[in-house]
Motif scaffolding. Structure first.
Motif, PDB file in Angstrom:
ATOM      1  N   GLY A  39       0.795  -1.217   0.000  1.00 48.58           N
ATOM      2  CA  GLY A  39       0.000   0.000   0.000  1.00 48.58           C
ATOM      3  C   GLY A  39       0.824   1.261   0.000  1.00 48.58           C
ATOM      4  N   CYS A  40       2.014   1.214   0.612  1.00 52.57           N
ATOM      5  CA  CYS A  40       2.750   2.465   0.767  1.00 52.57           C
ATOM      6  C   CYS A  40       4.268   2.301   0.662  1.00 52.57           C
ATOM      7  CB  CYS A  40       2.408   3.100   2.115  1.00 52.57           C
ATOM      8  SG  CYS A  40       2.964   2.114   3.530  1.00 52.57           S
ATOM      9  N   ASP A  41       4.795   1.133   0.912  1.00 58.57           N
ATOM     10  CA  ASP A  41       6.246   0.890   0.925  1.00 58.57           C
ATOM     11  C   ASP A  41       6.979   1.686   1.999  1.00 58.57           C
ATOM     12  OD1 ASP A  41       6.907  -1.161  -0.806  1.00 58.57           O
ATOM     13  OD2 ASP A  41       7.095   0.144  -2.553  1.00 58.57           O
ATOM     14  N   THR A  42       6.258   2.245   2.948  1.00 56.49           N
ATOM     15  CA  THR A  42       6.905   3.035   4.002  1.00 56.49           C
ATOM     16  C   THR A  42       6.457   2.610   5.394  1.00 56.49           C
ATOM     17  OG1 THR A  42       5.172   4.725   3.908  1.00 56.49           O
ATOM     18  CG2 THR A  42       7.115   5.075   2.509  1.00 56.49           C
ATOM     19  N   SER A  43       5.794   1.503   5.521  1.00 57.28           N
ATOM     20  CA  SER A  43       5.289   0.930   6.768  1.00 57.28           C
ATOM     21  C   SER A  43       4.221   1.775   7.438  1.00 57.28           C
ATOM     22  CB  SER A  43       6.433   0.621   7.752  1.00 57.28           C
ATOM     23  OG  SER A  43       6.883   1.787   8.399  1.00 57.28           O
ATOM     24  N   ALA A  47      -1.128  -2.682   5.016  1.00 56.82           N
ATOM     25  CA  ALA A  47      -1.727  -3.602   4.043  1.00 56.82           C
ATOM     26  C   ALA A  47      -0.883  -4.855   3.839  1.00 56.82           C
ATOM     27  CB  ALA A  47      -1.941  -2.896   2.705  1.00 56.82           C
ATOM     28  N   CYS A  48       0.379  -4.806   4.244  1.00 53.42           N
ATOM     29  CA  CYS A  48       1.310  -5.913   3.998  1.00 53.42           C
ATOM     30  C   CYS A  48       1.568  -6.779   5.231  1.00 53.42           C
ATOM     31  CB  CYS A  48       2.630  -5.354   3.476  1.00 53.42           C
ATOM     32  SG  CYS A  48       3.529  -4.401   4.723  1.00 53.42           S
ATOM     33  N   CYS A  60       6.773  -5.055   4.464  1.00 50.97           N
ATOM     34  CA  CYS A  60       7.540  -4.088   3.680  1.00 50.97           C
ATOM     35  C   CYS A  60       8.711  -3.528   4.478  1.00 50.97           C
ATOM     36  CB  CYS A  60       6.652  -2.955   3.173  1.00 50.97           C
ATOM     37  SG  CYS A  60       6.163  -1.753   4.444  1.00 50.97           S
ATOM     38  N   THR A  61       8.824  -3.928   5.747  1.00 56.80           N
ATOM     39  CA  THR A  61       9.924  -3.442   6.585  1.00 56.80           C
ATOM     40  C   THR A  61      10.966  -4.516   6.855  1.00 56.80           C
ATOM     41  OG1 THR A  61       8.870  -4.042   8.685  1.00 56.80           O
ATOM     42  CG2 THR A  61       8.359  -1.850   7.783  1.00 56.80           C
ATOM     43  N   VAL A  62      10.775  -5.701   6.271  1.00 55.11           N
ATOM     44  CA  VAL A  62      11.650  -6.833   6.575  1.00 55.11           C
ATOM     45  C   VAL A  62      12.392  -7.260   5.319  1.00 55.11           C
ATOM     46  CG1 VAL A  62      11.696  -9.235   7.372  1.00 55.11           C
ATOM     47  CG2 VAL A  62      10.059  -7.629   8.366  1.00 55.11           C
ATOM     48  N   LEU A  63      13.715  -7.290   5.413  1.00 51.66           N
ATOM     49  CA  LEU A  63      14.503  -7.864   4.327  1.00 51.66           C
ATOM     50  C   LEU A  63      14.367  -9.376   4.398  1.00 51.66           C
ATOM     51  CD1 LEU A  63      17.704  -5.666   4.670  1.00 51.66           C
ATOM     52  CD2 LEU A  63      16.002  -5.552   2.832  1.00 51.66           C
ATOM     53  N   VAL A  64      14.318 -10.023   3.250  1.00 52.64           N
ATOM     54  CA  VAL A  64      14.132 -11.471   3.224  1.00 52.64           C
ATOM     55  C   VAL A  64      15.191 -12.174   4.070  1.00 52.64           C
ATOM     56  CG1 VAL A  64      14.086 -13.511   1.745  1.00 52.64           C
ATOM     57  CG2 VAL A  64      12.979 -11.426   0.993  1.00 52.64           C
ATOM     58  N   GLY A  65      16.415 -11.690   4.037  1.00 56.31           N
ATOM     59  CA  GLY A  65      17.486 -12.300   4.821  1.00 56.31           C
ATOM     60  C   GLY A  65      17.201 -12.282   6.310  1.00 56.31           C
ATOM     61  N   ILE A 134      -4.295   1.311   8.010  1.00 59.40           N
ATOM     62  CA  ILE A 134      -5.151   2.356   7.458  1.00 59.40           C
ATOM     63  C   ILE A 134      -6.188   1.762   6.517  1.00 59.40           C
ATOM     64  CG2 ILE A 134      -5.209   4.410   5.989  1.00 59.40           C
ATOM     65  CD1 ILE A 134      -2.380   5.035   7.034  1.00 59.40           C
ATOM     66  N   CYS A 135      -7.434   2.169   6.717  1.00 58.48           N
ATOM     67  CA  CYS A 135      -8.521   1.862   5.792  1.00 58.48           C
ATOM     68  C   CYS A 135      -9.054   3.196   5.302  1.00 58.48           C
ATOM     69  CB  CYS A 135      -9.624   1.068   6.497  1.00 58.48           C
ATOM     70  SG  CYS A 135     -11.040   0.772   5.408  1.00 58.48           S
ATOM     71  N   ARG A 136      -9.065   3.374   4.015  1.00 60.57           N
ATOM     72  CA  ARG A 136      -9.526   4.647   3.456  1.00 60.57           C
ATOM     73  C   ARG A 136     -11.020   4.636   3.150  1.00 60.57           C
ATOM     74  NH1 ARG A 136      -4.191   4.018   0.928  1.00 60.57           N
ATOM     75  NH2 ARG A 136      -2.869   5.609   1.862  1.00 60.57           N
ATOM     76  N   CYS A 137     -11.680   3.480   3.319  1.00 58.98           N
ATOM     77  CA  CYS A 137     -13.089   3.357   2.945  1.00 58.98           C
ATOM     78  C   CYS A 137     -14.062   3.441   4.110  1.00 58.98           C
ATOM     79  CB  CYS A 137     -13.321   2.025   2.236  1.00 58.98           C
ATOM     80  SG  CYS A 137     -12.406   1.827   0.705  1.00 58.98           S
ATOM     81  N   THR A 138     -13.609   3.165   5.335  1.00 53.24           N
ATOM     82  CA  THR A 138     -14.559   3.055   6.434  1.00 53.24           C
ATOM     83  C   THR A 138     -14.170   3.949   7.602  1.00 53.24           C
ATOM     84  OG1 THR A 138     -13.452   1.360   7.742  1.00 53.24           O
ATOM     85  CG2 THR A 138     -14.779   0.598   5.898  1.00 53.24           C
TER      86      THR A 138
END
Length: 161
Positions: A39-43, A47-48, A60-65, A134-138
């Motif tokens: 959703g944002c790539d900035t945590s 959504a992730c 989006c805050t965790v490196l696979v390693g 974050i939910c932008r709909c409700t």
């Protein structure tokens, strides 16, 4: 390039990825698990959210390693066959989703909330705990109702096991 070995939704996975690869990209792009949304790539949005070794984490805050050797659960891994997880059923029954984009992250974060708080949940606690999603709909009313409903359902499901 590094080789990482994980367990994703109960299945062993091995992947050769660049060291800078984020877990969310491994899940979506390499494993095809697109229920985890970007959703944002900035945590900021949540959504992730997935579970790493049972704890809710924004992927989006965790490196696979960093997740090498871990047990990862995504939204695709919480139902038992055709039977929805109690949180999924509660979101459906309480109309806790609108467009659905935030829903997987909300559900994964909510399962973690119930697991940590058990039956000691009230509306204020749920709202505070979900601040990072974050939910932008409700206005979150039905999401909070769903989490509180699911807390009871999860307690019943755990007692039956």
């Amino acid at each position: 390039m590094s080789t990482v070995k994980l367990t994703v939704n109960g299945k062993p996975v091995s992947a050769d990825v660049e060291d800078r690869t984020l877990l969310v990209h491994l899940l979506r792009d390499h494993l095809g698990l697109t229920g985890t949304h970007i959703g944002c790539d900035t945590s900021q949005c949540g959504a992730c959210v997935v579970h790493i070794d049972g704890c809710a984490v924004k992927s989006c805050t965790v490196l696979v390693g960093q997740a090498d050797g871990a047990n990862i659960t995504t939204i695709e891994g919480i139902a038992k066959g055709e039977e929805l997880h109690p949180m999924q059923a509660a979101f459906r029954d309480n109309h806790g989703l609108q467009c659905g984009y935030c829903t997987p992250g909300m559900i994964m974060a909510s399962i973690d909330i119930v697991n940590r708080h058990g039956g000691d949940l009230d509306e204020a606690t749920v709202r505070q705990e979900l601040e990072g999603n974050i939910c932008r709909c409700t206005g979150y009313h039905n999401i909070v109702k769903a989490v509180l409903d699911a807390a009871g359902r999860m307690k019943v499901a755990q007692a039956a096991e």
